[in-house]
Design a protein around this motif. Structure first.
Motif, PDB file in Angstrom:
ATOM      1  N   UNK A  59      12.889 -13.710  -0.198  1.00  0.00           N
ATOM      2  CA  UNK A  59      13.657 -12.482  -0.076  1.00  0.00           C
ATOM      3  C   UNK A  59      12.904 -11.202  -0.391  1.00  0.00           C
ATOM      4  N   UNK A  60      11.615 -11.306  -0.734  1.00  0.00           N
ATOM      5  CA  UNK A  60      10.823 -10.120  -1.051  1.00  0.00           C
ATOM      6  C   UNK A  60       9.857  -9.816   0.091  1.00  0.00           C
ATOM      7  N   UNK A  61       9.849  -8.565   0.531  1.00  0.00           N
ATOM      8  CA  UNK A  61       8.915  -8.142   1.573  1.00  0.00           C
ATOM      9  C   UNK A  61       7.527  -8.018   0.963  1.00  0.00           C
ATOM     10  N   UNK A  62       6.585  -8.778   1.522  1.00  0.00           N
ATOM     11  CA  UNK A  62       5.220  -8.807   0.998  1.00  0.00           C
ATOM     12  C   UNK A  62       4.179  -8.288   1.986  1.00  0.00           C
ATOM     13  N   UNK A  63       4.509  -8.278   3.272  1.00  0.00           N
ATOM     14  CA  UNK A  63       3.564  -7.766   4.268  1.00  0.00           C
ATOM     15  C   UNK A  63       4.329  -6.998   5.332  1.00  0.00           C
ATOM     16  N   UNK A  64       3.630  -6.041   5.935  1.00  0.00           N
ATOM     17  CA  UNK A  64       4.229  -5.187   6.964  1.00  0.00           C
ATOM     18  C   UNK A  64       3.187  -4.922   8.044  1.00  0.00           C
ATOM     19  N   UNK A  65       3.656  -4.741   9.275  1.00  0.00           N
ATOM     20  CA  UNK A  65       2.735  -4.445  10.373  1.00  0.00           C
ATOM     21  C   UNK A  65       3.503  -4.067  11.628  1.00  0.00           C
ATOM     22  N   UNK A  66       2.814  -3.339  12.499  1.00  0.00           N
ATOM     23  CA  UNK A  66       3.339  -3.030  13.831  1.00  0.00           C
ATOM     24  C   UNK A  66       2.640  -3.931  14.834  1.00  0.00           C
ATOM     25  N   UNK A  67       3.428  -4.487  15.755  1.00  0.00           N
ATOM     26  CA  UNK A  67       2.892  -5.288  16.853  1.00  0.00           C
ATOM     27  C   UNK A  67       3.306  -4.588  18.142  1.00  0.00           C
ATOM     28  N   UNK A  91      -2.845  -7.791  26.203  1.00  0.00           N
ATOM     29  CA  UNK A  91      -3.104  -7.949  24.776  1.00  0.00           C
ATOM     30  C   UNK A  91      -1.966  -7.326  23.982  1.00  0.00           C
ATOM     31  N   UNK A  92      -1.856  -7.739  22.736  1.00  0.00           N
ATOM     32  CA  UNK A  92      -1.004  -7.030  21.786  1.00  0.00           C
ATOM     33  C   UNK A  92      -1.934  -6.358  20.788  1.00  0.00           C
ATOM     34  N   UNK A  93      -1.527  -5.200  20.336  1.00  0.00           N
ATOM     35  CA  UNK A  93      -2.289  -4.471  19.324  1.00  0.00           C
ATOM     36  C   UNK A  93      -1.545  -4.568  17.997  1.00  0.00           C
ATOM     37  N   UNK A  94      -2.303  -4.705  16.929  1.00  0.00           N
ATOM     38  CA  UNK A  94      -1.722  -4.711  15.586  1.00  0.00           C
ATOM     39  C   UNK A  94      -2.173  -3.437  14.884  1.00  0.00           C
ATOM     40  N   UNK A  95      -1.206  -2.724  14.334  1.00  0.00           N
ATOM     41  CA  UNK A  95      -1.493  -1.487  13.606  1.00  0.00           C
ATOM     42  C   UNK A  95      -0.683  -1.460  12.313  1.00  0.00           C
ATOM     43  N   UNK A  96      -1.120  -0.614  11.402  1.00  0.00           N
ATOM     44  CA  UNK A  96      -0.362  -0.317  10.186  1.00  0.00           C
ATOM     45  C   UNK A  96      -0.018  -1.575   9.391  1.00  0.00           C
ATOM     46  N   UNK A  97      -0.996  -2.460   9.278  1.00  0.00           N
ATOM     47  CA  UNK A  97      -0.801  -3.707   8.535  1.00  0.00           C
ATOM     48  C   UNK A  97      -1.135  -3.461   7.063  1.00  0.00           C
ATOM     49  N   UNK A  98      -0.270  -3.960   6.191  1.00  0.00           N
ATOM     50  CA  UNK A  98      -0.491  -3.797   4.750  1.00  0.00           C
ATOM     51  C   UNK A  98       0.192  -4.940   4.011  1.00  0.00           C
ATOM     52  N   UNK A  99      -0.323  -5.216   2.828  1.00  0.00           N
ATOM     53  CA  UNK A  99       0.198  -6.290   1.981  1.00  0.00           C
ATOM     54  C   UNK A  99       0.501  -5.708   0.602  1.00  0.00           C
ATOM     55  N   UNK A 100       1.589  -6.160   0.009  1.00  0.00           N
ATOM     56  CA  UNK A 100       1.938  -5.732  -1.343  1.00  0.00           C
ATOM     57  C   UNK A 100       0.793  -6.071  -2.295  1.00  0.00           C
ATOM     58  N   UNK A 101       0.507  -5.172  -3.226  1.00  0.00           N
ATOM     59  CA  UNK A 101      -0.621  -5.339  -4.139  1.00  0.00           C
ATOM     60  C   UNK A 101      -0.601  -6.649  -4.901  1.00  0.00           C
ATOM     61  N   UNK A 102       0.559  -7.060  -5.406  1.00  0.00           N
ATOM     62  CA  UNK A 102       0.625  -8.287  -6.195  1.00  0.00           C
ATOM     63  C   UNK A 102       0.509  -9.545  -5.342  1.00  0.00           C
ATOM     64  N   UNK A 103       0.508  -9.378  -4.003  1.00  0.00           N
ATOM     65  CA  UNK A 103       0.377 -10.532  -3.106  1.00  0.00           C
ATOM     66  C   UNK A 103      -1.013 -10.630  -2.489  1.00  0.00           C
ATOM     67  N   UNK A 104      -1.915  -9.729  -2.865  1.00  0.00           N
ATOM     68  CA  UNK A 104      -3.275  -9.773  -2.321  1.00  0.00           C
ATOM     69  C   UNK A 104      -3.949 -11.090  -2.688  1.00  0.00           C
ATOM     70  N   UNK A 105      -4.773 -11.584  -1.789  1.00  0.00           N
ATOM     71  CA  UNK A 105      -5.523 -12.807  -2.048  1.00  0.00           C
ATOM     72  C   UNK A 105      -4.724 -14.079  -1.804  1.00  0.00           C
ATOM     73  N   UNK A 106      -3.504 -13.942  -1.321  1.00  0.00           N
ATOM     74  CA  UNK A 106      -2.653 -15.109  -1.073  1.00  0.00           C
ATOM     75  C   UNK A 106      -2.514 -15.427   0.414  1.00  0.00           C
ATOM     76  N   UNK A 107      -3.316 -14.768   1.245  1.00  0.00           N
ATOM     77  CA  UNK A 107      -3.320 -15.067   2.672  1.00  0.00           C
ATOM     78  C   UNK A 107      -2.182 -14.451   3.464  1.00  0.00           C
TER      79      UNK A 107
END
Length: 172
Positions: A59-67, A91-107
Motif C-alpha cells: 500500500x505504499x508508493x515506492x517508485x514513480x515514472x512516466x511511460x 518504442x516507449x520512452x520512460x521519463x521522470x523515474x524516481x524511487x523513495x529514498x528508503x527503498x533505494x537498493x531494493x531493485x
C-alpha cells in the motif's frame, strides 16, 4: 511490487518522491532536476494523459515514472551514435523515474523497467528508450544492469545534453 496508473490522490506522494530524488541527484554534483523539473504541473499532465505510474508495496508508493508511448521529439535526432532500432518509432520512452529514498537498493527501479517492458511488449512495441544526465552514474549503472545500451547523445528542448539508452524487447 504492483504497478498502476497514478491518480490525483497520489500527487503529493509522487512529488515527495521526486523532491527526495532531486536532493539525492544534487548531492551527486550534477544539475539534473535541480531547477524545478519535473514540476507538479508536468506530473499532473502525465496523470491526466494516463501515462504516469506508481509502484506500490504493501500500500505504499515506492517508485514513480512516466511511460510515454506516442513518441519523444527529443529522440528524433541522436548524436555520436544511433538508436538500436534506427528511426523506428515503435518504442516507449520512460521519463521522470524516481524511487523513495528508503527503498533505494531494493531493485524498485529495475522492477519498474520490467513492468514497462512487459507492458510495451503487450502493446506491440519493440524497444524502450530513456535518457539521463551523463553524471548520473547510479542511474546509468542501473540501466546497463537492466540490459539498456548506451546509444549516443540527445538534446532536450532547453538545449541540455543527455546520454541516451535503448533496450530491445525480448519478443522482437
Amino acid at each position: 511490487m504492483e504497478f498502476r496508473k497514478a491518480t490525483k490522490k497520489d500527487l503529493d506522494r509522487v512529488m515527495q518522491i521526486i523532491l527526495d530524488a532531486r536532493t539525492r541527484i544534487g548531492k551527486l554534483g550534477i544539475d539534473q532536476w535541480q531547477y524545478g523539473y519535473p514540476t507538479r504541473d508536468i506530473v499532473k499532465e502525465d496523470m491526466s494523459l494516463e501515462r504516469y505510474y506508481v509502484g506500490e508495496e504493501n500500500g505504499e508508493i515506492l517508485s514513480v515514472f512516466a511511460m510515454i508511448d506516442d513518441g519523444e521529439p527529443t529522440y528524433d535526432t541522436i548524436y555520436d551514435g544511433s538508436w538500436l532500432t534506427g528511426d523506428e518509432d515503435a518504442y516507449v520512452a520512460v521519463h521522470r523515474i524516481a524511487v523513495a529514498g528508503h527503498a533505494l537498493g531494493k531493485g524498485m527501479a529495475s522492477e519498474a523497467l520490467r513492468f514497462v517492458a512487459a507492458t510495451a511488449i503487450a502493446r506491440g512495441f519493440v524497444s524502450i528508450r530513456i535518457d539521463t544526465h551523463e553524471g548520473n552514474i547510479p542511474m546509468r549503472r542501473m540501466l546497463e544492469k537492466n540490459g539498456f545500451v548506451h546509444c549516443g547523445t540527445i538534446y532536450l528542448t532547453d538545449g541540455e545534453m543527455r546520454v541516451a539508452y535503448e533496450k530491445l524487447l525480448e519478443e522482437r
